[in-house]
Design a protein around this motif. Sequence first.
Motif, PDB file in Angstrom:
ATOM      1  N   LYS A   1       0.831  -1.208   0.000  1.00 31.70           N
ATOM      2  CA  LYS A   1       0.000   0.000   0.000  1.00 31.70           C
ATOM      3  C   LYS A   1       0.864   1.257   0.000  1.00 31.70           C
ATOM      4  N   ALA A   2       1.897   1.267   0.847  1.00 28.23           N
ATOM      5  CA  ALA A   2       2.772   2.444   0.937  1.00 28.23           C
ATOM      6  C   ALA A   2       3.532   2.676  -0.363  1.00 28.23           C
ATOM      7  N   LEU A   3       4.006   1.611  -0.991  1.00 31.91           N
ATOM      8  CA  LEU A   3       4.785   1.765  -2.215  1.00 31.91           C
ATOM      9  C   LEU A   3       3.923   2.154  -3.416  1.00 31.91           C
ATOM     10  N   THR A   4       2.746   1.558  -3.537  1.00 31.77           N
ATOM     11  CA  THR A   4       1.890   1.885  -4.680  1.00 31.77           C
ATOM     12  C   THR A   4       1.238   3.255  -4.547  1.00 31.77           C
ATOM     13  N   ALA A   5       0.968   3.686  -3.321  1.00 30.78           N
ATOM     14  CA  ALA A   5       0.343   4.994  -3.099  1.00 30.78           C
ATOM     15  C   ALA A   5       1.359   6.125  -3.140  1.00 30.78           C
ATOM     16  N   GLY A   6       2.642   5.773  -3.112  1.00 28.23           N
ATOM     17  CA  GLY A   6       3.692   6.791  -3.126  1.00 28.23           C
ATOM     18  C   GLY A   6       3.864   7.486  -1.787  1.00 28.23           C
ATOM     19  N   ASP A   7       3.497   6.784  -0.703  1.00 27.67           N
ATOM     20  CA  ASP A   7       3.661   7.358   0.638  1.00 27.67           C
ATOM     21  C   ASP A   7       5.142   7.559   0.943  1.00 27.67           C
ATOM     22  N   PRO A   8       5.509   8.649   1.614  1.00 23.64           N
ATOM     23  CA  PRO A   8       6.921   8.887   1.918  1.00 23.64           C
ATOM     24  C   PRO A   8       7.466   7.990   3.028  1.00 23.64           C
ATOM     25  N   PHE A   9       6.583   7.449   3.878  1.00 20.19           N
ATOM     26  CA  PHE A   9       7.016   6.621   5.001  1.00 20.19           C
ATOM     27  C   PHE A   9       6.131   5.388   5.127  1.00 20.19           C
ATOM     28  N   ILE A  10       6.706   4.347   5.742  1.00 19.84           N
ATOM     29  CA  ILE A  10       5.944   3.158   6.110  1.00 19.84           C
ATOM     30  C   ILE A  10       6.080   2.993   7.613  1.00 19.84           C
ATOM     31  N   SER A  11       5.009   2.607   8.260  1.00 17.53           N
ATOM     32  CA  SER A  11       4.989   2.478   9.702  1.00 17.53           C
ATOM     33  C   SER A  11       4.658   1.048  10.093  1.00 17.53           C
ATOM     34  N   LEU A  12       5.531   0.423  10.913  1.00 18.79           N
ATOM     35  CA  LEU A  12       5.321  -0.931  11.421  1.00 18.79           C
ATOM     36  C   LEU A  12       5.538  -0.923  12.933  1.00 18.79           C
ATOM     37  N   SER A  13       4.873  -1.830  13.637  1.00 22.86           N
ATOM     38  CA  SER A  13       5.010  -1.875  15.099  1.00 22.86           C
ATOM     39  C   SER A  13       5.559  -3.222  15.543  1.00 22.86           C
ATOM     40  N   ASP A  14       6.211  -3.218  16.708  1.00 22.55           N
ATOM     41  CA  ASP A  14       6.763  -4.459  17.243  1.00 22.55           C
ATOM     42  C   ASP A  14       5.885  -4.994  18.370  1.00 22.55           C
ATOM     43  N   ASP A  15       6.338  -6.099  18.995  1.00 17.18           N
ATOM     44  CA  ASP A  15       5.595  -6.752  20.064  1.00 17.18           C
ATOM     45  C   ASP A  15       5.442  -5.878  21.308  1.00 17.18           C
ATOM     46  N   LYS A  16       6.384  -4.986  21.518  1.00 16.88           N
ATOM     47  CA  LYS A  16       6.399  -4.173  22.735  1.00 16.88           C
ATOM     48  C   LYS A  16       5.675  -2.848  22.576  1.00 16.88           C
ATOM     49  N   GLY A  17       5.116  -2.608  21.404  1.00 16.08           N
ATOM     50  CA  GLY A  17       4.368  -1.377  21.172  1.00 16.08           C
ATOM     51  C   GLY A  17       5.164  -0.252  20.538  1.00 16.08           C
ATOM     52  N   LYS A  18       6.436  -0.493  20.233  1.00 14.47           N
ATOM     53  CA  LYS A  18       7.240   0.532  19.555  1.00 14.47           C
ATOM     54  C   LYS A  18       6.808   0.623  18.103  1.00 14.47           C
ATOM     55  N   ILE A  19       6.863   1.830  17.556  1.00 15.65           N
ATOM     56  CA  ILE A  19       6.507   2.045  16.163  1.00 15.65           C
ATOM     57  C   ILE A  19       7.758   2.444  15.396  1.00 15.65           C
ATOM     58  N   TYR A  20       8.003   1.770  14.282  1.00 12.93           N
ATOM     59  CA  TYR A  20       9.145   2.045  13.425  1.00 12.93           C
ATOM     60  C   TYR A  20       8.641   2.747  12.169  1.00 12.93           C
ATOM     61  N   ILE A  21       9.171   3.917  11.893  1.00 13.11           N
ATOM     62  CA  ILE A  21       8.795   4.684  10.708  1.00 13.11           C
ATOM     63  C   ILE A  21      10.010   4.739   9.794  1.00 13.11           C
ATOM     64  N   VAL A  22       9.866   4.174   8.595  1.00  9.33           N
ATOM     65  CA  VAL A  22      10.980   4.045   7.665  1.00  9.33           C
ATOM     66  C   VAL A  22      10.611   4.755   6.361  1.00  9.33           C
ATOM     67  N   PRO A  23      11.523   5.567   5.809  1.00  7.45           N
ATOM     68  CA  PRO A  23      11.233   6.218   4.519  1.00  7.45           C
ATOM     69  C   PRO A  23      11.183   5.186   3.392  1.00  7.45           C
ATOM     70  N   THR A  24      10.149   5.221   2.597  1.00  4.47           N
ATOM     71  CA  THR A  24       9.997   4.238   1.513  1.00  4.47           C
ATOM     72  C   THR A  24      11.057   4.422   0.427  1.00  4.47           C
ATOM     73  N   ALA A  25      11.552   5.633   0.258  1.00  2.54           N
ATOM     74  CA  ALA A  25      12.575   5.874  -0.759  1.00  2.54           C
ATOM     75  C   ALA A  25      13.886   5.167  -0.412  1.00  2.54           C
ATOM     76  N   GLY A  26      14.122   4.886   0.862  1.00  2.15           N
ATOM     77  CA  GLY A  26      15.370   4.264   1.281  1.00  2.15           C
ATOM     78  C   GLY A  26      15.284   2.760   1.463  1.00  2.15           C
ATOM     79  N   LEU A  27      14.149   2.143   1.155  1.00  2.04           N
ATOM     80  CA  LEU A  27      14.004   0.701   1.352  1.00  2.04           C
ATOM     81  C   LEU A  27      14.847  -0.076   0.349  1.00  2.04           C
ATOM     82  N   SER A  28      15.670  -0.976   0.867  1.00  3.63           N
ATOM     83  CA  SER A  28      16.422  -1.890   0.002  1.00  3.63           C
ATOM     84  C   SER A  28      15.701  -3.227  -0.079  1.00  3.63           C
ATOM     85  N   TYR A  29      15.284  -3.733   1.087  1.00  5.60           N
ATOM     86  CA  TYR A  29      14.537  -4.989   1.141  1.00  5.60           C
ATOM     87  C   TYR A  29      13.790  -5.075   2.461  1.00  5.60           C
TER      88      TYR A  29
END
Length: 74
Positions: free
Chosen positions: A31-59
Motif C-alpha cells: 500500500k505504501a509503495l503503490t500509493a507513493g507514501d513517503p514513510f511506512i509504519s510498522l510496530s513491534d511486540d512491545k508497542g514501539k513504532i518504526y517509521i521508515v522512509p519508503t525511498a530508502g528501502l532496500s529490502y
Amino acid sequence: MDIRIGIANTARELSFESSQTPAEVEKAVEKALTAGDPFISLSDDKGKIYIVPTAGLSYIEVGGGESRRVGFVA
C-alpha cells in the motif's frame, strides 16, 4: 514473527519481532509503495513504532518466529 528491513546507504539493518502476520506486513508495504507514501509504519511486540522512509528501502524480509533454544543441542 521476525521482520528485517534493509535501508539504503546504511551499514546495519533494522530488525525486530512483530505480532503482525506476514500478510498484514506485505499489505502495508504494498500500500505504501503503490500509493507513493513517503514513510511506512510498522510496530513491534512491545508497542514501539518504526517509521521508515519508503525511498530508502532496500529490502524487507518477513519470516516466521522460531523459538530459540537454550543450551546444547545434541
